[in-house]
Design a protein around this motif. Sequence first.
Motif, PDB file in Angstrom:
ATOM      1  N   ASN A  53       1.975   2.736 -10.375  1.00  0.00           N
ATOM      2  CA  ASN A  53       2.456   3.028 -11.726  1.00  0.00           C
ATOM      3  C   ASN A  53       1.990   4.383 -12.242  1.00  0.00           C
ATOM      4  O   ASN A  53       2.566   4.917 -13.184  1.00  0.00           O
ATOM      5  N   TYR A  54       0.951   4.940 -11.639  1.00  0.00           N
ATOM      6  CA  TYR A  54       0.355   6.175 -12.134  1.00  0.00           C
ATOM      7  C   TYR A  54       0.333   7.295 -11.102  1.00  0.00           C
ATOM      8  O   TYR A  54      -0.282   8.330 -11.339  1.00  0.00           O
ATOM      9  N   PHE A  55       0.980   7.089  -9.955  1.00  0.00           N
ATOM     10  CA  PHE A  55       1.075   8.123  -8.925  1.00  0.00           C
ATOM     11  C   PHE A  55       2.513   8.248  -8.447  1.00  0.00           C
ATOM     12  O   PHE A  55       3.393   7.467  -8.842  1.00  0.00           O
ATOM     13  N   GLY A  56       2.761   9.223  -7.574  1.00  0.00           N
ATOM     14  CA  GLY A  56       4.080   9.411  -7.002  1.00  0.00           C
ATOM     15  C   GLY A  56       4.481   8.265  -6.094  1.00  0.00           C
ATOM     16  O   GLY A  56       3.644   7.445  -5.687  1.00  0.00           O
ATOM     17  N   PRO A  57       5.741   8.174  -5.715  1.00  0.00           N
ATOM     18  CA  PRO A  57       6.244   7.041  -4.932  1.00  0.00           C
ATOM     19  C   PRO A  57       5.689   6.940  -3.519  1.00  0.00           C
ATOM     20  O   PRO A  57       5.722   5.871  -2.918  1.00  0.00           O
ATOM     21  N   ASN A  58       5.147   8.039  -2.990  1.00  0.00           N
ATOM     22  CA  ASN A  58       4.622   8.031  -1.625  1.00  0.00           C
ATOM     23  C   ASN A  58       3.112   7.831  -1.559  1.00  0.00           C
ATOM     24  O   ASN A  58       2.530   7.838  -0.473  1.00  0.00           O
ATOM     25  N   ALA A  59       2.449   7.638  -2.711  1.00  0.00           N
ATOM     26  CA  ALA A  59       0.993   7.574  -2.735  1.00  0.00           C
ATOM     27  C   ALA A  59       0.454   6.283  -2.129  1.00  0.00           C
ATOM     28  O   ALA A  59      -0.424   6.319  -1.274  1.00  0.00           O
ATOM     29  N   ASN A  60       0.944   5.151  -2.579  1.00  0.00           N
ATOM     30  CA  ASN A  60       0.456   3.860  -2.076  1.00  0.00           C
ATOM     31  C   ASN A  60       1.600   2.850  -2.082  1.00  0.00           C
ATOM     32  O   ASN A  60       1.506   1.805  -2.722  1.00  0.00           O
ATOM     33  N   PRO A  61       2.684   3.165  -1.375  1.00  0.00           N
ATOM     34  CA  PRO A  61       3.867   2.298  -1.428  1.00  0.00           C
ATOM     35  C   PRO A  61       3.630   0.955  -0.762  1.00  0.00           C
ATOM     36  O   PRO A  61       2.650   0.768  -0.026  1.00  0.00           O
ATOM     37  N   VAL A  62       4.519   0.021  -1.020  1.00  0.00           N
ATOM     38  CA  VAL A  62       4.473  -1.258  -0.311  1.00  0.00           C
ATOM     39  C   VAL A  62       4.691  -0.975   1.175  1.00  0.00           C
ATOM     40  O   VAL A  62       5.694  -0.369   1.554  1.00  0.00           O
ATOM     41  N   PRO A  63       3.763  -1.374   2.042  1.00  0.00           N
ATOM     42  CA  PRO A  63       3.900  -1.082   3.472  1.00  0.00           C
ATOM     43  C   PRO A  63       5.177  -1.688   4.061  1.00  0.00           C
ATOM     44  O   PRO A  63       5.524  -2.831   3.772  1.00  0.00           O
TER      45      PRO A  63
END
Length: 301
Positions: free
Chosen positions: A27-37
Amino acid sequence: MKKKLLLLFLVLFKINYAQSLIYHTTNYFGPNANPVPEFSDASIPKYTEFSTAADYYYGYGDQTISNISKLEIPLIAEKVSVKAWAVVLEHFSVSDQVLSRRQMQKNEGFATGDLYIQLRIKLLSEDKLRPAIILNSTLKTASGSEFKNRRFFNTAGYYFDIEIGKSIKISNFFIDEMRVVSNLGFFSWDIQTPNLNVQDDAILYGEKLILKHKNISLENTFSGYNGWVNRVEDYGNRPIVFASKLNLHRRKAVWFAQYQHGIRHFPYKQIRVGIQFSLQKLTPDFLENNLDKNNSLLFYF
């Protein structure tokens, strides 16, 4: 008077503490930071596979264009493999509201992503009754850039997950085969707080339905993870996504297109197009002799 001063100090401390916290969530970073694996169809390839794709994330004040490349090398064909992937480059553009909310330094720029390294082992081969079972062990490095602009975490993580897949042949129908894959695992990453590092641990899950007809396949995936940390109402470490992916198999290549929608705690929509190559000449065969007659792994010490 002393009580009022103490109360004022506590209020100011709480405000300063809250402002210094950086929420390591989708919610607070870009879409590639910690996406659903992502997870596979519960199989390990026979030959080395390389894929590259272009992603366009949009909506909710953040537009991101990026490239993701993956390489999977089977150490033992269809039994054990090593996989690596990374966002090679991304360009981001965010609204003033998103910039303020995430405490970013600029609205637009470029970033490079984290490197993921995964070991995959087949625990059980599929037959008429039993499913295929794959164990994945994955390391997420802290190699991404632009942490100050909330594109990638400056902390590492890891996850373990099991893929369970079973195919059902269908005759006299447009669909030749239906495959169901379940995914369950444990996901953990470091989150920073003032003078203290904490791990956010999460349950990882997913379901995939694959429909095949000749050289065309359609994958529909529902997946997510549930973290235990919850600092504010919209903290966002429990993302859920739905993805629909169309694959066209042409000789030694697979062309694919995907649409992904963030259902919860993933404020992005994604369009992906890419290609995957099968590279037989780049496939090692030095462990072929480590298979017994029942295709089980033999380890020698």
